[in-house]
Design a protein around this motif. Sequence first.
Motif, PDB file in Angstrom:
ATOM      1  N   PHE A   1      -3.792   0.245   6.617  1.00  0.00           N
ATOM      2  CA  PHE A   1      -3.299   1.481   7.213  1.00  0.00           C
ATOM      3  C   PHE A   1      -3.629   2.432   6.185  1.00  0.00           C
ATOM      4  O   PHE A   1      -3.445   3.749   6.520  1.00  0.00           O
ATOM      5  CB  PHE A   1      -1.919   1.217   7.618  1.00  0.00           C
ATOM      6  N   ALA A   2      -4.004   2.414   4.832  1.00  0.00           N
ATOM      7  CA  ALA A   2      -3.904   3.289   3.876  1.00  0.00           C
ATOM      8  C   ALA A   2      -5.426   3.703   3.591  1.00  0.00           C
ATOM      9  O   ALA A   2      -5.723   4.405   2.523  1.00  0.00           O
ATOM     10  CB  ALA A   2      -3.244   3.046   2.601  1.00  0.00           C
ATOM     11  N   LEU A   3      -6.470   3.129   4.328  1.00  0.00           N
ATOM     12  CA  LEU A   3      -7.971   3.302   3.887  1.00  0.00           C
ATOM     13  C   LEU A   3      -8.326   4.653   3.933  1.00  0.00           C
ATOM     14  O   LEU A   3      -9.191   5.165   3.240  1.00  0.00           O
ATOM     15  CB  LEU A   3      -8.559   2.557   4.919  1.00  0.00           C
ATOM     16  N   GLY A   4      -7.741   5.729   4.641  1.00  0.00           N
ATOM     17  CA  GLY A   4      -7.912   7.074   4.850  1.00  0.00           C
ATOM     18  C   GLY A   4      -7.626   7.749   3.775  1.00  0.00           C
ATOM     19  O   GLY A   4      -8.087   8.889   3.162  1.00  0.00           O
ATOM     20  N   SER A   5      -6.760   7.187   2.784  1.00  0.00           N
ATOM     21  CA  SER A   5      -6.248   7.929   1.477  1.00  0.00           C
ATOM     22  C   SER A   5      -5.844   6.879   0.821  1.00  0.00           C
ATOM     23  O   SER A   5      -4.773   7.049  -0.148  1.00  0.00           O
ATOM     24  CB  SER A   5      -5.020   8.920   1.941  1.00  0.00           C
ATOM     25  N   PHE A   6      -6.800   5.893   0.306  1.00  0.00           N
ATOM     26  CA  PHE A   6      -6.571   5.038  -0.405  1.00  0.00           C
ATOM     27  C   PHE A   6      -6.192   5.339  -1.979  1.00  0.00           C
ATOM     28  O   PHE A   6      -5.447   4.880  -2.619  1.00  0.00           O
ATOM     29  CB  PHE A   6      -7.688   3.840  -0.674  1.00  0.00           C
ATOM     30  N   ASN A   7      -6.948   6.114  -2.658  1.00  0.00           N
ATOM     31  CA  ASN A   7      -6.814   6.678  -3.951  1.00  0.00           C
ATOM     32  C   ASN A   7      -5.510   7.136  -4.270  1.00  0.00           C
ATOM     33  O   ASN A   7      -4.990   6.848  -5.348  1.00  0.00           O
ATOM     34  CB  ASN A   7      -8.206   7.483  -4.447  1.00  0.00           C
ATOM     35  N   SER A   8      -4.930   7.936  -3.362  1.00  0.00           N
ATOM     36  CA  SER A   8      -3.842   8.731  -3.396  1.00  0.00           C
ATOM     37  C   SER A   8      -2.569   7.676  -3.375  1.00  0.00           C
ATOM     38  O   SER A   8      -1.629   7.692  -4.008  1.00  0.00           O
ATOM     39  CB  SER A   8      -3.567   9.956  -2.453  1.00  0.00           C
ATOM     40  N   MET A   9      -2.878   6.590  -2.358  1.00  0.00           N
ATOM     41  CA  MET A   9      -1.850   5.544  -2.206  1.00  0.00           C
ATOM     42  C   MET A   9      -1.869   4.913  -3.389  1.00  0.00           C
ATOM     43  O   MET A   9      -0.666   4.360  -3.909  1.00  0.00           O
ATOM     44  CB  MET A   9      -2.096   4.454  -1.116  1.00  0.00           C
ATOM     45  N   MET A  10      -2.846   4.430  -4.028  1.00  0.00           N
ATOM     46  CA  MET A  10      -2.930   3.600  -5.447  1.00  0.00           C
ATOM     47  C   MET A  10      -2.226   4.401  -6.430  1.00  0.00           C
ATOM     48  O   MET A  10      -1.636   3.738  -7.327  1.00  0.00           O
ATOM     49  CB  MET A  10      -4.443   3.125  -5.695  1.00  0.00           C
TER      50      MET A  10
END
Length: 339
Positions: free
Chosen positions: A247-256
């Motif tokens: 569900f985070a693929l659209g903002s993966f870097n910020s999620m990481m």
Amino acid sequence: MLMPVVHLNFKPLQDLLLKKSEANLLLAGLELKIFTNLATYHSAEEIAEKLHLHTENTGHFLNALVACDLTCKCEELFWNSPIANEFLVEGKETYLGDYLLSCDPWYTISPELLCRFLREGPSASESQVEMRSGEFWEMQTRGSINYQRSGMAQIIVDLVSSIPEYENFTKILDLGCGPGLYGIALVLDNPNLQGVLFDQPPVAAVAKRNAEDYGVSDRITVMSGDYLNDPIGEGYDLILASMTLNFALGSFNSMMNKVFDALNPGGVFVAISDGRTHDGTKPADMIIPMLLPALMGQNMAINEDFIANAMLDAGFYKVRSKPVQTPVGEVECTIGKKK
């Protein structure tokens, strides 16, 4: 005219059709509560009378379940096989009937629907991720309680407890926790742990009740919100994200980066994902269930090494990935540590 020279046996193709029939036998048995009633020995006549079924056809059906190794038969008596008795009897903590019935639409796409998607592609409405009601998510979460505690939670505990720093962990986060049984199982396993369960509000409400049911509400804090946009807390020694980062693929870097910042120095991030091969063909246990959303324009698959590379970009070190066998198939476990 001569017969053709045949180099192969077409039995694997026939077996594909048989698998479909076997799945339908399982689902019909669940719908009719056959397995719940075969927790003890019964004849076909007794089952037919008890469930108001056609007597002769009930006998044929029960014989077919025996052929699938879902039930057993001696003389004229039938009873559940060990796996049916473990997972298909209503009222047990490990009952998976509702979970299996809910999975069926994702596993058995009709040929007609497949042909339509291949000819026409997804419609504009299908390509948009549908936002369900809070009631829907609560119902889905309650349905996955037994799924989590029927082998998956035990696998998570084995994975996490093998981390060398595990004995010294004091605070953990189960991110996108669903019913929360993974975090609860870890808290039950390690008396030093305080746990945080995080998910959207209707899901978090189910997790809170589960923490109460397992008697760990004094060691569990439940947080609700959208983990992509809302604070997730801080000071964690371990963050676990199991089958949720799609569900985070659209903002993966910020999620990481958010996960990295929420960890203490020396903290560990454990991510469980589908780990699709780069050519998009394996593992079959992940590819096939995710085919329908992909055809609908909602491809949320995570490729192998994707999470590992994102961890490295965020500053994690000692990043490693490995395949893990689970009841739903092979998944990828990626572990990274914060300096």
